[in-house]
Design a protein around this motif. Structure first.
Motif, PDB file in Angstrom:
ATOM      1  N   THR A  47       0.807  -1.225   0.000  1.00  0.00           N
ATOM      2  CA  THR A  47       0.000   0.000   0.000  1.00  0.00           C
ATOM      3  C   THR A  47       0.840   1.276   0.000  1.00  0.00           C
ATOM      4  O   THR A  47       0.289   2.375  -0.092  1.00  0.00           O
ATOM      5  N   ASP A  48       2.164   1.134   0.117  1.00  0.00           N
ATOM      6  CA  ASP A  48       3.011   2.317   0.213  1.00  0.00           C
ATOM      7  C   ASP A  48       3.821   2.581  -1.062  1.00  0.00           C
ATOM      8  O   ASP A  48       4.813   3.302  -1.037  1.00  0.00           O
ATOM      9  N   VAL A  49       3.401   1.987  -2.172  1.00  0.00           N
ATOM     10  CA  VAL A  49       4.082   2.190  -3.454  1.00  0.00           C
ATOM     11  C   VAL A  49       3.130   2.886  -4.423  1.00  0.00           C
ATOM     12  O   VAL A  49       1.986   2.455  -4.590  1.00  0.00           O
ATOM     13  N   ARG A  50       3.601   3.975  -5.045  1.00  0.00           N
ATOM     14  CA  ARG A  50       2.789   4.719  -6.007  1.00  0.00           C
ATOM     15  C   ARG A  50       3.121   4.305  -7.430  1.00  0.00           C
ATOM     16  O   ARG A  50       4.257   3.974  -7.741  1.00  0.00           O
ATOM     17  N   VAL A  51       2.134   4.342  -8.298  1.00  0.00           N
ATOM     18  CA  VAL A  51       2.316   4.075  -9.722  1.00  0.00           C
ATOM     19  C   VAL A  51       2.243   5.404 -10.453  1.00  0.00           C
ATOM     20  O   VAL A  51       1.214   6.086 -10.394  1.00  0.00           O
ATOM     21  N   ILE A  52       3.325   5.799 -11.108  1.00  0.00           N
ATOM     22  CA  ILE A  52       3.362   7.095 -11.777  1.00  0.00           C
ATOM     23  C   ILE A  52       3.804   6.930 -13.230  1.00  0.00           C
ATOM     24  O   ILE A  52       4.346   5.901 -13.614  1.00  0.00           O
ATOM     25  N   SER A  53       3.546   7.965 -14.022  1.00  0.00           N
ATOM     26  CA  SER A  53       3.917   7.959 -15.439  1.00  0.00           C
ATOM     27  C   SER A  53       5.197   8.764 -15.642  1.00  0.00           C
ATOM     28  O   SER A  53       5.373   9.825 -15.031  1.00  0.00           O
ATOM     29  N   VAL A  54       6.082   8.250 -16.489  1.00  0.00           N
ATOM     30  CA  VAL A  54       7.326   8.956 -16.813  1.00  0.00           C
ATOM     31  C   VAL A  54       7.451   9.051 -18.334  1.00  0.00           C
ATOM     32  O   VAL A  54       6.895   8.239 -19.071  1.00  0.00           O
ATOM     33  N   ALA A  55       8.176  10.055 -18.785  1.00  0.00           N
ATOM     34  CA  ALA A  55       8.333  10.283 -20.216  1.00  0.00           C
ATOM     35  C   ALA A  55       9.248   9.231 -20.845  1.00  0.00           C
ATOM     36  O   ALA A  55      10.063   8.606 -20.169  1.00  0.00           O
ATOM     37  N   GLY A  56       9.118   9.059 -22.143  1.00  0.00           N
ATOM     38  CA  GLY A  56      10.010   8.172 -22.884  1.00  0.00           C
ATOM     39  C   GLY A  56       9.384   6.843 -23.229  1.00  0.00           C
ATOM     40  O   GLY A  56       8.253   6.541 -22.840  1.00  0.00           O
ATOM     41  N   ARG A  57      10.147   6.043 -23.967  1.00  0.00           N
ATOM     42  CA  ARG A  57       9.716   4.709 -24.374  1.00  0.00           C
ATOM     43  C   ARG A  57      10.670   3.684 -23.752  1.00  0.00           C
ATOM     44  O   ARG A  57      11.883   3.866 -23.777  1.00  0.00           O
ATOM     45  N   LEU A  58      10.114   2.628 -23.169  1.00  0.00           N
ATOM     46  CA  LEU A  58      10.896   1.597 -22.477  1.00  0.00           C
ATOM     47  C   LEU A  58      11.734   2.193 -21.345  1.00  0.00           C
ATOM     48  O   LEU A  58      12.866   1.774 -21.097  1.00  0.00           O
ATOM     49  N   THR A  59      11.166   3.191 -20.668  1.00  0.00           N
ATOM     50  CA  THR A  59      11.835   3.818 -19.526  1.00  0.00           C
ATOM     51  C   THR A  59      11.241   3.325 -18.203  1.00  0.00           C
ATOM     52  O   THR A  59      11.465   3.920 -17.159  1.00  0.00           O
TER      53      THR A  59
END
Length: 219
Positions: A47-59
């Motif tokens: 429950t203490d891990v966030r899912v976030i979006s990052v730029a790029g491909r296969l990053t």
């Protein structure tokens, strides 16, 4: 070393082509990469891990320092077998972290020393080669530092393979993919894992090259 460079290029090209191919196949469950990641984390009681979006491909990567699963923009909102596989794989690292997986702990413990080694290693090796006729000490130090980076590359292998194993087992158990989609996910993760294998072998080949120079000086 040239063979390793060619192999690295081939595996990288194959990975990109496979990812592109499997990204065009809609996931039957209709889940996005983000939803797959969040579901896998919940199922493992994390429950203490966030899912976030990052730029790029296969990053895509998991950051144990700030406990984030970083999904590339091509995975975060995608609804494909490739996106599901990558998202679950990165969450596999989060599960390893939560369960104190031995190889992940060992690799994380190596990071501080590795960051110092990477900063000075190339300069020390260069100085060592120039001074090889007068003293082998700088080159020997450089070889020792390079050996540390090579060890890190090989320790990474079981970490990556285990994360993929956890990912594939979970998406099957949860019904995220069909039998056909499972094959796509497994193939995509296989090519991703091969990039680490080639990198480790390339590092070993380079290490042996520097060792041969050092041993030649002693002869």
């Amino acid at each position: 070393m040239i063979a390793m460079m060619l192999a690295s290029w081939l595996v990288s090209w194959r990975l990109k082509s496979k990812f592109k191919e499997y990204s065009q196949t809609p996931l039957s469950s209709g889940l996005t990469g983000r939803e797959v990641a969040e579901m896998m984390l919940r199922d493992n009681g994390i429950t203490d891990v966030r899912v976030i979006s990052v730029a790029g491909r296969l990053t895509d990567h998991y950051n144990p320092a700030d406990k984030t699963v970083n999904l590339s923009e091509y995975v975060y909102e995608a609804r494909s077998a490739a996106a599901a596989a990558v998202a679950a794989h990165e969450c596999g690292h989060a599960v390893q972290h939560a369960k104190a997986y031995a190889f992940l702990k060992f690799r994380s413990a190596m990071v501080p020393a590795l960051s110092i080694a990477s900063r000075y290693m190339q300069w020390i090796l260069l100085i060592g080669i120039f001074m090889i006729q007068s003293t082998p000490v700088p080159l020997a130090i450089g070889v020792a530092l390079f050996a540390l980076t090579t060890l890190f590359s090989f320790v990474t292998l079981p970490v990556e393979f285990d994360a993929s194993k956890r990912a594939l087992a979970w998406i099957d158990r949860r019904g995220i993919v069909t039998t056909q989609e499972h094959g796509m996910a497994k193939d995509a993760l296989k090519w991703a894992a091969l990039t680490y294998v080639v990198a480790a072998l390339g590092s070993l080949a380079t290490l042996l090259y520097y060792v041969s120079i050092l041993m030649g000086r002693r002869d």
